[in-house]
Design a protein around this motif. Sequence first.
Motif, PDB file in Angstrom:
ATOM      1  N   UNK A  49       0.839  -1.198   0.000  1.00  0.00           N
ATOM      2  CA  UNK A  49       0.000   0.000   0.000  1.00  0.00           C
ATOM      3  C   UNK A  49       0.873   1.246   0.000  1.00  0.00           C
ATOM      4  N   UNK A  50       0.429   2.269  -0.722  1.00  0.00           N
ATOM      5  CA  UNK A  50       1.154   3.544  -0.746  1.00  0.00           C
ATOM      6  C   UNK A  50       1.257   4.106   0.665  1.00  0.00           C
ATOM      7  N   UNK A  51       2.464   4.507   1.027  1.00  0.00           N
ATOM      8  CA  UNK A  51       2.698   5.045   2.361  1.00  0.00           C
ATOM      9  C   UNK A  51       3.152   4.016   3.371  1.00  0.00           C
ATOM     10  N   UNK A  52       2.911   2.743   3.082  1.00  0.00           N
ATOM     11  CA  UNK A  52       3.335   1.676   3.999  1.00  0.00           C
ATOM     12  C   UNK A  52       4.792   1.322   3.752  1.00  0.00           C
ATOM     13  N   UNK A  53       5.488   0.912   4.792  1.00  0.00           N
ATOM     14  CA  UNK A  53       6.885   0.496   4.649  1.00  0.00           C
ATOM     15  C   UNK A  53       6.930  -0.912   4.065  1.00  0.00           C
TER      16      UNK A  53
END
Length: 207
Positions: A46-50
Amino acid sequence: SQLGAQTLTLVASDPSGATGIQRFDLHVLPTNLPPEFETIPPVVVSAGAAYQYAARASDSHDAVAYRLLDGPVDMRIDARTGLVRWQPSIADVGLTFNVALRAEDVRGLFVDQTYQLTVTEDNESPRISLQLGPSTVDRGQAVEITVFATDNVDVASVQLTVDGTPVQRDANNQAVFTSSIAGLLPVVATASDRAGNVSVANKTLRV
């Protein structure tokens, strides 16, 4: 078996009968085979997840070092442990990246692992907990309000209101509220993440 440490002795002589002797140890290794990857990478983030992938390759005799051959600009791999790290942004949503890793032993044999990594939009809302202690108080009596929020990526903001009035929380996510009026006061906690997903928790304070 001739594997392992072997002692060799060389003897040289000249026509007059003089000789010289040299001894040394030779370490015989088994036939070298390339490493093998034992792990399967996650292929969606997911975008923003590491993004993290603990790549692991085994070799029957040698230590293994890791290299990143291809991937997003900011992707990194730990040469010793094989841990792959990357932080995708909202701008990466919908994109698919080619990723290639190499595991190489000390004698130069290697194996590559290639895959495609897709960045998806973060559609998961934060999880929020709202607690009152107690939920019924007298006028002028303080009530402790606790708000906890978590998210699969990151919590961007948390807001707390009592009867429409913003209430500040401390470093422990707690607030102390005292009402001078009687009635049923709505307590509302709102949490949002960086993708704009929002969660709301409601309680009623009886004064």
